[in-house]
Design a protein around this motif. Structure first.
Motif, short mmCIF file in Angstrom:
data_model
loop_
_atom_site.label_atom_id
_atom_site.label_comp_id
_atom_site.label_asym_id
_atom_site.label_seq_id
_atom_site.Cartn_x
_atom_site.Cartn_y
_atom_site.Cartn_z
N GLN A 1 0.86 -1.19 0.00
CA GLN A 1 0.00 0.00 0.00
C GLN A 1 0.89 1.24 0.00
O GLN A 1 1.70 1.45 0.91
CB GLN A 1 -0.91 -0.01 1.24
CG GLN A 1 -2.06 0.94 1.17
CD GLN A 1 -3.21 0.40 0.34
OE1 GLN A 1 -3.28 -0.79 0.09
NE2 GLN A 1 -4.09 1.28 -0.11
N THR B 1 1.60 4.95 0.66
CA THR B 1 1.01 5.97 1.56
C THR B 1 1.39 7.39 1.17
O THR B 1 0.80 8.33 1.71
CB THR B 1 1.46 5.70 3.00
OG1 THR B 1 2.89 5.83 3.07
CG2 THR B 1 1.05 4.31 3.43
N VAL C 1 5.91 6.50 7.27
CA VAL C 1 5.00 5.78 8.18
C VAL C 1 5.69 5.59 9.52
O VAL C 1 6.76 4.98 9.60
CB VAL C 1 4.59 4.41 7.60
CG1 VAL C 1 3.68 3.67 8.58
CG2 VAL C 1 3.89 4.59 6.26
N HIS D 1 -5.94 5.49 6.48
CA HIS D 1 -6.04 4.95 5.13
C HIS D 1 -6.99 3.76 5.09
O HIS D 1 -7.00 2.93 5.99
CB HIS D 1 -4.67 4.51 4.61
CG HIS D 1 -3.87 5.61 3.98
ND1 HIS D 1 -3.68 5.73 2.63
CD2 HIS D 1 -3.23 6.66 4.55
CE1 HIS D 1 -2.94 6.80 2.38
NE2 HIS D 1 -2.63 7.38 3.54
N SER E 1 -8.11 7.96 1.93
CA SER E 1 -7.37 8.39 3.12
C SER E 1 -7.89 9.74 3.59
O SER E 1 -8.53 10.48 2.85
CB SER E 1 -5.87 8.48 2.82
OG SER E 1 -5.62 9.52 1.89
#
Length: 1322
Positions: free
Chosen positions: A1123, A1125, A1129, A1151, A1157
């Motif tokens: 995934q 982003t 993170v 998300h 998101s």
């Protein structure tokens, strides 16, 4: 004299051995016969060797592998040769040599049995071989015996002046020994028996002589060289004393004449010798009984003319058996054609159609009478067609084989069972060894001949049909001699009855015979079952006539009348039943009619008293249930109700069959609701029917207990209780078991109502009867009786003394301690357990489930109740407060009675039972002990608790420490909890405290009681450090991958994320962490890891702006989703549909896994996150804490932020939520490093006063782990909020992350210098 070649000997012996090997049943019968010959006092070693050799030989015969067969044969041979020779070993060796392809040795071993025991070998073991090899040489012996025997018979005939037609000196005459002995003097009878003994000895001696001859022939191995047979050994017998004198040897050439000792057949042109002796070695054929009374059969044998049964008499020198049997077949075939079902029935020839009540027995129209069979002095020779060629007796149950030859069923059956598969006369191969049905045409012709030749029947009991004439005179009722009208009416009735009987037995027209049946039924009803008419109708010819109707008629009214009459007669006269049961096909016919819908036939079937196996083979269950479901008013009134007969037969089947058959039948009876009709039989007038109903209903409750409530509601028990004392011991226990099962209801109040009925109904005291029966019952029956007696006694005041209670408890404890009877021990333990008084709808004890519920494992109880209610007959039974109160009261009273007997003596017995090697006994004792100890804690302290502690505490501790089953662990914990307030118990437990604490910690998640006990034990220790102790397990250095930024534990694996982007998978084995996988699919640091317990997925967040999803396998992980982003993170937290993390800037990003998101809490710079049940908790750089509801977006502030103090920031480094409390760790500039908040109202409820710089936290159910900046780990008691101990990591590096395993037994840390270290509770 004829010689025998080695080829012929080998052929005969090999053929015989091959038959043994190819026919398992024949072989096993031989082996069984040989075992019976072994003396009881034989050497046990020899017996074991014979047994082992037999098993090894069977293994060789059945084996398909040559290697296995060869080794098995060698072993068997070695075993047999190492012991003395015997009949059994010689036969086994012959089979082994044959399988080893050694025909000569096989023949020699087989022939040796004629040396060891010639008489047994020729009559039992190998009669066929004797006939083929030996008999041809023994013709002089037979001739000698006939001469000697004829002289005895001639002298007897002359002395008594008998007619020459009756006794002949010819050797072919068949003379019954019983008749001869009745006419002889003592010396003459002794002389004849002595002759027969000598004859046996001569045969034995000659067998041994000719075995040597056969051995010499075999060993010569040269068929071209003829070896002269030895002379036959004979003995001269003095006619007066019958003692043997000089031995002479005679050699005679007589050609082929059948002179075998006990012949099974006679071929054309042969002369036959029949020997009727009392010698044990002479095996006279046994016979099936005739379908007439036994007395008639015996007299028939006595009155037969001996000359008429000769197979080759002087009066017929040229006749042959082939002619005899061909004529027999022609008669039978002709009669069979006349019996075609599509034409009127013709069962008699014209000569037979004379009046049934003839005035003279010597009518000139005697059927089957011809020149060959002249009547003489009232005695008649039976026609040849009526005589069996094997037994030389008139047929009783003739069967015609496919070859056209007819034999007596019993004789031909014995012929086949001896291993033969050919027709004795024609020698043709039989395609089927299953015997056909009785030749009824021939049987009827014989019956007719016997009727018209009364000399062949009993003298004192004349022909049944003739007797009916005499009996008709006694039918006349006692009326006035002047009543001419009455006398005329009676005469007319008797005449009509005689005419009806005549038509039944003699008419060629089926319709006439059917009308005769209906007429006879009316006579029977009108005469009110007059006993004299009964005697007329009970004669075998009349009964046979009724049976013929059953075979041929299709008229339901006629069939009902026939069955009715046979039942009425059979219920009053046993001879009728004997007549019906002597021919198997008659019974089969009656059963077939019953199964086709002739319900009245069930009464007749019951009267025939078939065996249980026969009833099962007849497959009558469905038909019996059909009758039981009928109402009495819909059924014909008979001597016995059809429903009663059906219940009795069904009870017989259920009471005596295999368990699998009983189970199947009982389930069928319950599913079809037939049991509801059977309940009515508990009130039957006949005690036997009541007891049969008890047995059926008992099996129904045992197989499918859901019918129990219906039975309890409808059953009337008074008559059952009255049947108790008159019943047999087995029937009494059946009644007690039924009553015990009946009070296993799922409603306590209803149970007690039934107990009151059992106690109070009946003319005699039920409790007294049970007490008397308890004294004499079998050991394994006593617990059930004692359990019922104890329940009945408890209906009174439980604190009062009672002889019934004392006897019942003494019996239960005695049985429980009697290790010689494990079945009684198990029954006693299960009885005590069931006395708790709670049951499911199907009658299963709820003791275990209730105890588990009390221990906090209620799921077992709920699932059991739910499954029971789904299949309940009466629907779901709701628990009410009244039922619960009644159940609690009963449980308390019963436990009080049990534990107070002899000051807790039951605990000693239960403790012994728990140690038993029988799992069933141990489990029942454990559950019973747990129940009693649990109830005991609420009783007044009178010292019994001490007895329970002394007897059972050690057992409970042992089970808790060693049990692998969760339920057993919980039950032992419940028992221990009952003792926990006893100071002496805590002293006893001190040596075991560590093991107990370990078990409690492991068990606390699944059992709330374990958690409570942990608290009790921890409160009992002044120092928590004594209670909680940690031991370092392992440490590894991963500094080559940089800092350990994240760590998580899942099942038996540990996952670590490193600053260089590496993700490692570890497994713990012993004191080492083993690296099983290392992946580097992230390009930058792995900042956070998360695992969802619901799915086997690992989630990793990284500074490379991706979140990866990994599938967790047994050994490796695989990336299944990536995934993007678009942001760094940090602090990744995951839910099923979303994931949240801290981005590089302000706020928290949420998300969706589908791609959407949003940014939350955008005004705060978040430092740490945690997600619990849809609530997101944020710890910020300014020391503030917020809760965000992800479903609604609502934000609540738990702690407001503060400005920098002295120029320093005060961030929240770690945030955890556990058991409704929020734990936060910060720098402590505002007074407390670790604060504790309520998650419900956000109020601060406490703090941990540590002075360390905390960077990570992990929370368990009892402990709080704080990871500090200098490498220290502080462990705090979460309840007391006191520090337990401080652990030091291997280096002084900062502790960045921490994790606990699933069991909260092991915690792991990751440090800034790349180390992973683990500790565990010890």
């Amino acid at each position: 004299m004829a010689t025998t070649s080695s080829t012929e000997i080998l052929h005969q012996t090999t053929t015989f051995i091959s038959e043994i090997l190819s026919q398992p049943d024949f072989r096993h019968n031989l082996f069984s016969t040989l075992r019976s010959k072994i003396p009881p006092n034989s050497n046990q070693t020899t017996l074991k060797s014979l047994h082992l050799a037999t098993e090894t030989l069977e293994k060789a015969i059945s084996s398909t592998k040559s290697s296995t067969q060869s080794s098995s044969l060698r072993l068997a041979k070695r075993l047999l040769l190492s012991h003395p020779e015997s009949l059994f070993s010689s036969l086994l060796l012959s089979l082994i040599y044959h399988l080893c392809d050694q025909p000569l040795d096989a023949s020699l071993s087989l022939l040796h049995i004629f040396t060891l025991d010639p008489g047994f070998a020729r009559s039992e073991l190998a009669p066929a071989l004797f006939e083929e090899l030996f008999l041809v040489h023994f013709l002089p012996v037979l001739q000698w015996f006939n001469d000697q025997r004829s002289s005895v018979l001639s002298s007897l005939s002359m002395r008594e002046g008998y007619d020459s037609d009756d006794y002949s000196g010819d050797a072919s005459v068949v003379l019954p020994q019983s008749k001869l002995l009745s006419k002889m003097t003592g010396d003459q009878a002794s002389g004849l028996k002595g002759l027969e003994r000598i004859y046996e000895e001569v045969l034995d001696e000659n067998c041994r002589v000719f075995v040597k001859y056969f051995e010499e022939v075999l060993e010569s191995k040269d068929d071209s060289r003829s070896i002269t047979p030895p002379l036959v050994v004979l003995r001269e017998v003095d006619k007066s004393e019958r003692n043997h004198n000089d031995t002479i040897k005679v050699q005679d050439e007589l050609g082929w004449t059948n002179g075998r000792y006990n012949p099974m057949w006679v071929e054309e042109g042969e002369k036959s010798v029949e020997l009727y002796t009392g010698s044990s070695k002479s095996k006279s054929p046994s016979f099936y009984p005739q379908r007439v009374s036994l007395s008639i059969s015996e007299d028939q044998n006595l009155r037969k003319s001996t000359g008429s049964l000769a197979l080759n008499s002087d009066s017929e020198p040229e006749s042959s058996l082939d002619d005899h049997f061909s004529s027999n077949s022609e008669v039978v075939n002709e009669k069979n054609i006349k019996m075609s079902s599509s034409e009127p029935r013709k069962i008699r020839t014209r000569k037979q159609k004379k009046p049934i009540l003839a005035e003279s027995r010597r009518s000139p129209e005697h059927p089957m009478e011809d020149a060959d069979n002249p009547p003489g002095d009232g005695k008649h020779t039976p026609p040849k067609d009526f005589v069996c060629p094997i037994t030389s007796h008139v047929f009783d149950d003739p069967v015609t084989l496919e070859t056209g030859q007819t034999y007596e069923r019993k004789a031909i059956q014995e012929w086949i069972e001896r291993g033969n598969s050919t027709c004795p006369i024609t020698r043709q191969k039989l395609h089927s060894l299953q015997l056909p049905k009785t030749n009824y045409v021939l049987k009827r012709l014989i019956a007719s001949w016997q009727e018209e030749n009364p000399g062949s029947l009993l003298i004192q009991s004349e022909s049944p049909l003739l007797e009916s004439e005499q009996m008709s005179k006694s039918v006349l009722p006692s009326t006035s001699p002047n009543s001419v009208i009455s006398q005329a009416t009676i005469d007319g009735t008797i005449t009509a009855l005689r005419h009806a009987i005549h038509n039944l037995c003699m008419s060629e027209i089926l319709k006439e015979s059917e009308m005769a049946v209906l007429q006879i039924e009316r006579f029977w009803q009108d005469a009110n079952m007059d006993p004299d008419i009964q005697v007329m109708l009970s004669k075998p010819p009349v009964i046979n006539g009724f049976v013929e109707i059953l075979f041929n008629s299709v008229d339901s009214q006629v069939l009902k009348a026939t069955v009715f009459l046979l039942s009425e007669l059979g219920s009053r006269d046993k001879s009728v039943i004997q007549t019906l049961t002597r021919v198997e096909s008659d019974v089969e016919c009656i059963v077939a009619l019953f199964k086709k819908g002739l319900l009245e036939a069930v009464v007749l079937i019951y009267l025939l008293k078939p065996s249980t196996m026969t009833l099962i083979e007849m497959d009558m269950i469905e038909a019996l249930m059909n009758v039981i479901k009928k109402k009495d008013e819909d059924l014909l009134k008979m001597c016995l109700k059809q429903k009663s007969a059906s219940v009795l037969l069904l009870g017989q089947i259920i009471g005596s069959s295999e368990e699998t058959i009983v189970s199947s039948i009982a389930n069928t009876v319950v599913s079809s609701k037939v049991f509801e009709s059977i309940i009515g039989s508990l009130e039957a007038e006949w005690a036997e029917e009541r007891i049969a109903a008890v047995g059926i209903l008992l099996r129904c409750m045992q197989e499918d207990g859901k019918c129990r409530n219906t039975i309890a509601e409808k059953a009337q028990l008074a008559l059952v209780l009255e049947s108790f004392m008159a019943a047999s011991d087995g029937e009494r226990f059946e009644i007690v078991s039924f009553l015990s099962e009946l009070v296993k209801l799922n409603r306590r109040t209803f149970n007690e109502q039934i107990l009151h009925i059992i106690k109070d109904e009946g003319t005699l005291s039920t409790m007294h009867n049970l007490l008397v029966y308890l004294q004499i019952a079998n050991e394994d029956q006593c617990p059930v009786i004692a359990g019922l007696l104890l329940q009945l006694d408890l209906l009174a005041e439980p604190r009062k003394m009672s002889i019934y209670r004392e006897e019942a408890m003494d019996t239960l404890i005695s049985c429980l301690r009697n290790s010689n009877f494990p079945a009684a021990q198990i029954a006693a333990a299960e009885t005590i357990m069931s006395l708790q008084g709670r049951f499911t709808a199907s009658g299963k004890p709820l003791t275990r489930a209730i105890l588990l519920k009390r221990a906090g494992l209620g799921r077992s109880y709920k699932s059991l109740i739910r499954s029971e209610q789904l299949g309940s007959f009466s629907g779901e039974i709701q628990d009410t407060s009244e039922e619960e109160k009644a159940a609690d009261d009963w449980e308390r009273k019963m436990a009080f009675v049990i534990v107070n007997h002899e000051f807790g003596l039951v605990f000693e017995a239960l403790a012994e039972g728990i140690k038993s090697r029988y799992a069933k006994l141990s489990s029942a004792c454990f559950e019973s002990a747990t129940w009693l100890v649990y109830i005991l804690r609420n009783m007044p302290h009178i010292g019994i608790q001490g007895a329970a502690r002394v007897c059972l505490l050690q057992a409970f501790v042992s089970i808790f420490k060693s049990a692998k089953d969760t339920d057993d662990k919980a039950l032992s914990l419940l028992a221990l909890n009952s003792f926990i307030n006893d100071p002496e118990v805590m002293v006893y437990l001190s040596p075991h405290i560590k093991d107990i604490l370990k078990g409690l910690r492991e068990f606390r998640k699944s059992c709330p009681l374990a958690f409570e006990m942990l608290k009790v034990f921890s409160e009992g220790h002044e120092s928590s450090a004594d209670f909680w102790n940690h031991k370092e397990l392992v440490q590894v250095d991963s500094s080559e991958n940089g800092e350990v930024l994240s760590i998580v534990s899942f099942r038996d694996k540990i996952f670590s994320g490193h600053s260089d982007g590496t993700l490692k998978v570890w497994t713990g084995r012993g004191s080492m962490l083993h690296l099983i996988q290392e992946v580097r699919e992230h390009t930058k640091a792995v900042t956070s890891l998360a695992v969802l317990q619901s799915g086997e997925r690992l989630y990793s967040g990284s500074l490379d702006k991706t979140v990866r999803v990994w599938s967790i396998g047994n050994e490796e992980i695989h990336c299944v989703q990536v995934q993007d982003t678009k942001d760094h993170v940090q602090s990744l937290v995951v839910a099923s549909s979303i994931f949240c993390f801290i981005p590089q800037g302000a706020g928290v990003k949420v998300h969706s896994w589908t791609g959407g998101s949003k940014l939350l809490n955008s005004s705060k710079n978040v430092k740490c996150l945690t997600l619990v049940q849809g609530k997101l908790y944020c710890g910020c750089h300014n020391s503030s804490i917020q809760e965000i509801d992800l479903a609604t977006g609502t934000l609540c502030t738990i702690q407001t932020g503060s400005r920098k103090l002295l120029g320093k920031a005060n961030p929240i480094y770690s945030l955890q939520v556990h058991n409704g409390l929020i734990y936060s760790a910060s720098s402590g500039l505002d007074g407390a490093v670790v604060k504790i908040w309520s998650a419900s109202n956000y109020a601060m409820v406490g703090s941990l006063p540590t002075t360390s710089d905390v960077r990570a936290m992990a929370i368990s159910s009892e402990l709080v782990y704080l990871g500090c900046k200098g490498g220290a780990v502080e462990i705090w008691d979460s309840k007391k909020r006191t520090k337990i101990e401080t652990l030091q990591a291997a280096t002084n590096g900062k502790i960045i992350c921490m994790a606990l395993d699933d069991n909260e037994e092991v915690f792991v840390i990751g440090t800034s210098d790349g180390r992973i270290q683990a500790w565990g509770l010890s």
